[in-house]
Scaffold this motif. Structure first.
Motif, PDB file in Angstrom:
ATOM      1  N   GLN B 167       0.809  -1.218   0.000  1.00 12.83           N
ATOM      2  CA  GLN B 167       0.000   0.000   0.000  1.00 12.83           C
ATOM      3  C   GLN B 167       0.843   1.268   0.000  1.00 12.83           C
ATOM      4  OE1 GLN B 167      -3.074  -0.286  -0.886  1.00 12.83           O
ATOM      5  NE2 GLN B 167      -2.568  -2.465  -0.819  1.00 12.83           N
ATOM      6  N   ASP B 168       2.139   1.113   0.267  1.00 11.60           N
ATOM      7  CA  ASP B 168       3.047   2.256   0.263  1.00 11.60           C
ATOM      8  C   ASP B 168       3.439   2.662  -1.172  1.00 11.60           C
ATOM      9  OD1 ASP B 168       4.620   4.161   1.636  1.00 11.60           O
ATOM     10  OD2 ASP B 168       6.410   2.898   1.467  1.00 11.60           O
ATOM     11  N   PHE B 169       3.159   1.798  -2.157  1.00 12.93           N
ATOM     12  CA  PHE B 169       3.520   2.098  -3.557  1.00 12.93           C
ATOM     13  C   PHE B 169       2.460   3.021  -4.160  1.00 12.93           C
ATOM     14  CE2 PHE B 169       6.000  -1.616  -2.738  1.00 12.93           C
ATOM     15  CZ  PHE B 169       7.097  -1.544  -3.572  1.00 12.93           C
ATOM     16  N   ILE B 170       2.910   4.132  -4.752  1.00 11.59           N
ATOM     17  CA  ILE B 170       1.941   5.101  -5.269  1.00 11.59           C
ATOM     18  C   ILE B 170       1.369   4.700  -6.637  1.00 11.59           C
ATOM     19  CG2 ILE B 170       2.829   7.083  -3.980  1.00 11.59           C
ATOM     20  CD1 ILE B 170       4.359   7.883  -6.549  1.00 11.59           C
ATOM     21  N   GLY B 171       2.028   3.775  -7.329  1.00 10.90           N
ATOM     22  CA  GLY B 171       1.590   3.470  -8.701  1.00 10.90           C
ATOM     23  C   GLY B 171       0.869   2.144  -8.860  1.00 10.90           C
ATOM     24  N   LEU B 172       0.349   1.618  -7.769  1.00 13.48           N
ATOM     25  CA  LEU B 172      -0.244   0.284  -7.818  1.00 13.48           C
ATOM     26  C   LEU B 172      -1.456   0.178  -8.759  1.00 13.48           C
ATOM     27  CD1 LEU B 172       1.341  -1.655  -6.139  1.00 13.48           C
ATOM     28  CD2 LEU B 172      -0.467  -1.685  -4.440  1.00 13.48           C
ATOM     29  N   LEU B 182      -2.845  -7.751  -9.393  1.00 12.80           N
ATOM     30  CA  LEU B 182      -1.613  -6.972  -9.604  1.00 12.80           C
ATOM     31  C   LEU B 182      -0.717  -7.770 -10.550  1.00 12.80           C
ATOM     32  CD1 LEU B 182      -0.001  -4.426  -8.510  1.00 12.80           C
ATOM     33  CD2 LEU B 182       1.184  -6.050  -7.039  1.00 12.80           C
ATOM     34  N   TYR B 183      -0.352  -7.142 -11.675  1.00 17.33           N
ATOM     35  CA  TYR B 183       0.481  -7.843 -12.663  1.00 17.33           C
ATOM     36  C   TYR B 183       1.935  -7.402 -12.621  1.00 17.33           C
ATOM     37  CZ  TYR B 183      -3.545 -10.103 -14.727  1.00 17.33           C
ATOM     38  OH  TYR B 183      -4.644 -10.902 -14.914  1.00 17.33           O
ATOM     39  N   GLN B 184       2.189  -6.197 -12.114  1.00 18.09           N
ATOM     40  CA  GLN B 184       3.557  -5.674 -12.117  1.00 18.09           C
ATOM     41  C   GLN B 184       3.806  -4.913 -10.813  1.00 18.09           C
ATOM     42  OE1 GLN B 184       2.574  -3.507 -15.931  1.00 18.09           O
ATOM     43  NE2 GLN B 184       4.664  -4.104 -16.409  1.00 18.09           N
ATOM     44  N   LEU B 185       5.060  -4.923 -10.366  1.00 14.10           N
ATOM     45  CA  LEU B 185       5.426  -4.190  -9.153  1.00 14.10           C
ATOM     46  C   LEU B 185       6.237  -2.948  -9.549  1.00 14.10           C
ATOM     47  CD1 LEU B 185       5.499  -4.276  -5.982  1.00 14.10           C
ATOM     48  CD2 LEU B 185       7.756  -5.322  -6.218  1.00 14.10           C
ATOM     49  N   PHE B 423      14.053  -6.524  -3.387  1.00 11.65           N
ATOM     50  CA  PHE B 423      15.229  -5.907  -2.779  1.00 11.65           C
ATOM     51  C   PHE B 423      15.425  -4.476  -3.302  1.00 11.65           C
ATOM     52  CE2 PHE B 423      19.832  -5.024  -2.999  1.00 11.65           C
ATOM     53  CZ  PHE B 423      20.180  -5.162  -1.668  1.00 11.65           C
ATOM     54  N   VAL B 424      15.314  -4.297  -4.612  1.00 14.92           N
ATOM     55  CA  VAL B 424      15.599  -2.972  -5.176  1.00 14.92           C
ATOM     56  C   VAL B 424      14.467  -1.963  -4.939  1.00 14.92           C
ATOM     57  CG1 VAL B 424      17.185  -3.879  -6.910  1.00 14.92           C
ATOM     58  CG2 VAL B 424      14.800  -3.519  -7.535  1.00 14.92           C
ATOM     59  N   VAL B 425      13.324  -2.440  -4.419  1.00 15.89           N
ATOM     60  CA  VAL B 425      12.254  -1.497  -4.058  1.00 15.89           C
ATOM     61  C   VAL B 425      12.003  -1.502  -2.543  1.00 15.89           C
ATOM     62  CG1 VAL B 425      11.114  -1.732  -6.304  1.00 15.89           C
ATOM     63  CG2 VAL B 425      10.331  -3.135  -4.400  1.00 15.89           C
ATOM     64  N   SER B 426      12.826  -2.250  -1.803  1.00 14.34           N
ATOM     65  CA  SER B 426      12.605  -2.374  -0.357  1.00 14.34           C
ATOM     66  C   SER B 426      12.805  -1.024   0.334  1.00 14.34           C
ATOM     67  CB  SER B 426      13.581  -3.400   0.229  1.00 14.34           C
ATOM     68  OG  SER B 426      14.903  -2.902   0.105  1.00 14.34           O
ATOM     69  N   SER B 444       6.212   6.637   1.525  1.00 10.96           N
ATOM     70  CA  SER B 444       7.033   6.884   2.709  1.00 10.96           C
ATOM     71  C   SER B 444       8.307   7.660   2.348  1.00 10.96           C
ATOM     72  CB  SER B 444       7.388   5.564   3.406  1.00 10.96           C
ATOM     73  OG  SER B 444       7.982   4.672   2.501  1.00 10.96           O
ATOM     74  N   ASP B 445       8.854   7.405   1.165  1.00 19.55           N
ATOM     75  CA  ASP B 445      10.042   8.163   0.727  1.00 19.55           C
ATOM     76  C   ASP B 445       9.656   9.604   0.408  1.00 19.55           C
ATOM     77  OD1 ASP B 445      11.672   5.931   0.886  1.00 19.55           O
ATOM     78  OD2 ASP B 445      11.322   5.356  -1.200  1.00 19.55           O
ATOM     79  N   ILE B 446       8.553   9.741  -0.321  1.00 20.39           N
ATOM     80  CA  ILE B 446       8.114  11.073  -0.760  1.00 20.39           C
ATOM     81  C   ILE B 446       7.839  11.964   0.450  1.00 20.39           C
ATOM     82  CG2 ILE B 446       6.193  12.272  -1.890  1.00 20.39           C
ATOM     83  CD1 ILE B 446       5.989   9.664  -3.670  1.00 20.39           C
ATOM     84  N   GLU B 447       7.276  11.383   1.491  1.00 20.07           N
ATOM     85  CA  GLU B 447       6.920  12.183   2.666  1.00 20.07           C
ATOM     86  C   GLU B 447       8.047  12.301   3.688  1.00 20.07           C
ATOM     87  OE1 GLU B 447       3.219  10.499   3.937  1.00 20.07           O
ATOM     88  OE2 GLU B 447       2.097  11.764   2.534  1.00 20.07           O
TER      89      GLU B 447
END
Lengths: 247, 573
Positions: B167-172, B182-185, B423-426, B444-447
């Motif tokens: 839920q932290d991903f803005i582009g879901l 969900l087909y892509q992360l 790992f690369v999006v952790s 969480s990064d943006i804020e």
């Protein structure tokens, strides 16, 4: 004379018409496939042709009802000819966006993996391609992979022909040799130099067969289906293994 | 069995377990040490504490044990974010997990060709792809892409990071199919925003001249009429600043595939061609294709689409008019990359459609568009919209490069690749990655405080991602069923119009007919979910009189409207 002249003209026209019809029907059935010499993919010795792509083409057409004739001409001319003349295809060609709209594509006819080889008595452990940054990498003029590495900022030294790189690597004039795996196998065998397996297989490129845009849909479909079945039933993997490489 | 013997056996068993655990721990001690090294020396700053980061890394060490020594291949396009992944993160992942990742960089078109080739041949060319979510309409229909939501519940459960926090991903929403799966992360995102010279727009003399000539304030344009007025003002009225010729508009139009992206990346949606709905309008939006019950039914107005409707013709007309009238003479011969360098020269007043992927390039010290204190002289703001646009429609384009796994990749390799993707999006890694590539994916990064500190140096990028703009700027939606096949049509047909070979209307008619033909062909694929099924041809008037898109011609011109930067940013809130 006028009458006879008409008759002669009609006869002549009929003959032209007939030969045109014949040539059109042959053209519809026999596809002119153009390629260029690149060992060990396509090699011409006298009237015989051999190589990975030659074997692949033979198998692909055998799985259709289509006939083909293989002809060797320089790549640039082959591309122009195919673009202009119906009934022609050219391979192997890089399928770029710029070329996309100009042809019908049968793809991939060639899966090329590229590796970095070091001298047999020296190990250069490469976790990622960036680990190769400090080393001098050998490639050859006109090589796509040489351009790829140069664009990414690697120290690339271009030989005039690929075969020179083996001697350069052996004599430590370069530290790594960037080469396509099937070609590398053949060159090492020819020059009796064995660098073993590459330190890193870092890039895959796909090449295609480009056919004239007027090629009937049923023909491209037949070729696509034949190619698909060759991959899916394991023919292509076996063919690559014959040339010493896993796809 | 005597009690003594039983006790001895029990003790032996306990000792064996203890020895085994010690041995396993010893075996993986280098991985834990590596994790500590990378967390301390590279993955800072992070939204997690160092202890939380180590917990996350410990999970990776444990979960990756069955795949120790495996080599996997992934491929992505060549942008700074993926460069960082390929050269830094893949190495860190190898040292922490023992899984060797060859992360290949290439053109986005090549990524698509490779992904298509794996589907076609069933050869496992790569174990994962980072591919634009513009293909979501193709992916969910193809039956070839692994639905990640299913995978995470089943075969991927043991290798799904407990702290992934989806839920932290803005582009879901951009990577979810109409079936809710969900087909892509998401891995990286960038948007197309309005770009302008904030310093020039704030000059009192320019403000006064503009107000006198146009009757309203010089500011951030809210509609295309205001954009046109500002373009005219700078190109024709101001003309020169400090002795240099300046321009009120910048674009590119070389007959080249990138011309296709210029138009296919939501230009028609910004004009208002489609219907309301987010992330994409329904039933008509992207590329003017109408969908009914998830099935594309046509692109031409005659079949209920909008690709050759009045709004599309208006969109292309404006593109050509502004290009010839207000952009530098050279722009017609430039492609995407060449045109990208122009705003940095300090000669451009505004650009309606500018990729935030260029932020890093345009904030380099010493550029004519930078202040000595490291802040930019430019800003990004919400893009102005065309006269057919209505509230509730998408306002612009955002690209979301996202992890895509194929069903025909062997399970063990899917699982190892999924570990690398996470790992690369952790949270351990993502804030640092965001600072390197400026392509944020996590709220969480943006804020974070770190982004607050960076905001003044990024010209409005942080403000955009902190607003609802991040939901209103969206990629191509699910109504495009064959993105790879149809994407090339754009530059092919638009270039014919630009080169003057056909009128705008005729060119768009040809384009719509070609798309319909393609939809009809792919509709014949029996195995396709939500396959296209064309509507019968009707009179244009039938569809133009129906509510929503395709829309009837609006002959009235817009009245220019602008806002101050602060007010414009508030529109995003």
């Amino acid at each position: 004379m006028f009458g006879s002249s008409d008759y002669v003209s009609l006869q002549w026209l009929s003959a032209i018409g007939l030969s045109l019809l014949i040539s059109l029907s042959v053209r519809a059935e026999t596809i002119e496939v153009l390629t260029y010499e690149e060992s060990p993919f396509a090699v011409k010795v006298g009237k015989t042709h051999h190589g990975l792509l030659v074997d692949m083409l033979k198998e692909m057409f055998s799985r259709t009802s289509l006939d083909y004739k293989l002809r060797f001409i320089p790549l640039k001319r082959a591309i122009v000819t195919t673009e202009r003349m119906p009934g022609h295809c050219v391979l192997p060609v890089a399928r770029s966006q710029e070329r996309e709209a100009h042809f019908h594509w049968i793809s991939p006819v060639l899966v090329s993996r590229y590796g970095l080889f070091s001298r047999s008595n020296q190990t250069i452990p490469l976790t990622s391609l960036s680990d190769a940054k400090p080393y001098k990498i050998g490639s050859f003029l006109g090589s796509g992979i040489g351009e790829y590495l140069t664009d990414l900022g690697y120290d690339v030294e271009l030989a005039s022909v690929s075969a020179q790189n083996l001697r350069k690597l052996k004599r430590a004039r370069i530290e790594l040799w960037a080469a396509e795996l099937v070609s590398a196998q053949e060159q090492m065998q020819k020059q009796a130099i064995n660098f073993g397996v590459p330190e890193l297989i870092f890039y895959t490129s796909l090449r295609a067969m480009a056919c004239n845009k007027e090629m009937p849909r049923e023909q491209t479909l037949a070729l696509e289906n034949a190619l698909k079945s060759m991959y899916r039933d394991g023919y292509m993997s076996r063919l690559y293994l014959e040339y010493g490489v896993k796809i | 069995m005597s009690d003594i013997r039983q006790n001895k056996l029990f003790t032996l068993l306990l000792l064996s377990i203890a020895w085994l655990s010690l041995d396993v721990h010893a075996l993986f001690e280098p991985q834990l040490k590596s994790a500590e090294y990378w967390v301390t020396n590279e993955f800072q700053p992070s939204t997690l504490t160092q202890a939380e980061q180590m917990q996350e890394m410990n999970w990776f060490v444990e979960a990756s044990k069955p795949y120790f020594g495996l080599q996997i291949r992934v491929v992505s396009e060549r942008i700074a974010t993926h460069g960082y992944e390929a050269s830094v993160l893949a190495k860190a992942f190898f040292e922490i997990t023992g899984i060797h990742v060859v992360h290949e960089l290439t053109g986005e078109d090549d990524v698509i060709n490779k992904l298509s080739a794996q589907i076609f041949t069933h050869q496992n060319l790569y174990d994962a792809y980072i591919n634009d979510s513009d293909l979501i309409g193709t992916h969910f229909r193809s039956n070839a892409v692994l639905p990640l939501s299913d995978f995470m519940k089943n075969e991927g459960a043991a290798v799904t990071l407990p702290t992934l926090d989806l839920q932290d991903f803005i582009g879901l929403k951009f990577t979810t199919g109409p079936d809710g799966k969900l087909y892509q992360l998401p891995d990286q995102q960038f948007a197309n925003l309005y770009w302008y010279r904030h310093d020039w727009f704030n000059r009192e003399d320019f403000k006064q001249r503009f107000r006198l000539r146009y009757g309203y304030e010089l500011g951030v344009p809210q509609n295309w009429q205001a954009y046109e007025d500002i373009a005219e003002f700078f190109s024709d009225d101001v003309k020169e600043i400090e002795g240099k010729r300046i321009y009120g508009h910048m674009d590119y139009a070389k007959t080249d595939p990138s011309l296709g992206w210029r138009m296919s990346d939501a230009w028609l949606s910004m004009a208002g061609v489609g219907d309301k709905g987010l992330p994409n309008g329904l039933p008509v939006d992207e590329w003017g294709i109408r969908v009914e019950q998830c099935r594309p039914v046509g692109a031409s107005v005659e079949r209920g689409g909008a690709l050759n409707g009045p709004a599309s013709v208006y969109a292309v007309d404006k593109f050509i008019y502004w290009l010839h009238r207000f952009a530098p003479e050279e722009s017609i011969e430039l492609n995407f990359t060449q045109a990208g360098e122009w705003p940095g020269k300090g000669l451009i007043a505004q650009q309606i459609f500018w990729y935030t992927a260029f932020v890093a390039d345009l904030t380099k010290p010493g550029l004519p568009v930078m202040n000595p204190d490291g802040t930019p002289k430019w800003r990004v703001a919400p893009s102005p919209v065309g006269k057919y646009w209505q509230d509730g429609m998408k306002s612009g384009y955002q690209d979301t490069g996202a992890w895509t796994l194929l069903k025909n990749t062997p399970l063990e390799r899917q699982q190892a690749a999924w570990l690398y993707a996470q790992f690369v999006v952790s949270k351990t890694v993502s804030l640092k990655k965001t600072l390197v590539g400026l392509t944020p994916i996590r709220l969480s990064d943006i804020e974070s405080d770190v982004m607050t500190q960076r905001a003044p140096y990024l010209g409005g990028l942080v403000e955009f991602y902190r607003s609802r703009g991040r939901d209103v700027w969206t990629p191509t939606g699910t109504n495009v069923p064959d993105y790879p096949g149809l994407a090339n049509y754009w530059w092919h047909y638009i270039s014919q119009i630009i080169e003057g070979k056909v009128t705008v209307q005729k060119g768009m008619d040809n384009f719509a007919a070609a798309v319909d033909k393609r939809l009809k062909r792919i509709g014949k694929r029996a195995d396709m979910k939500c396959a296209p099924k064309l509507n019968p041809i009707s009179k244009r008037e039938f569809w133009l009189n129906a509510p929503g898109a395709p829309k009837r011609e609006i002959s009235a011109t817009q009245v220019g409207k602008t806002l101050s930067y602060e007010e414009a940013i508030n529109v995003w809130k």
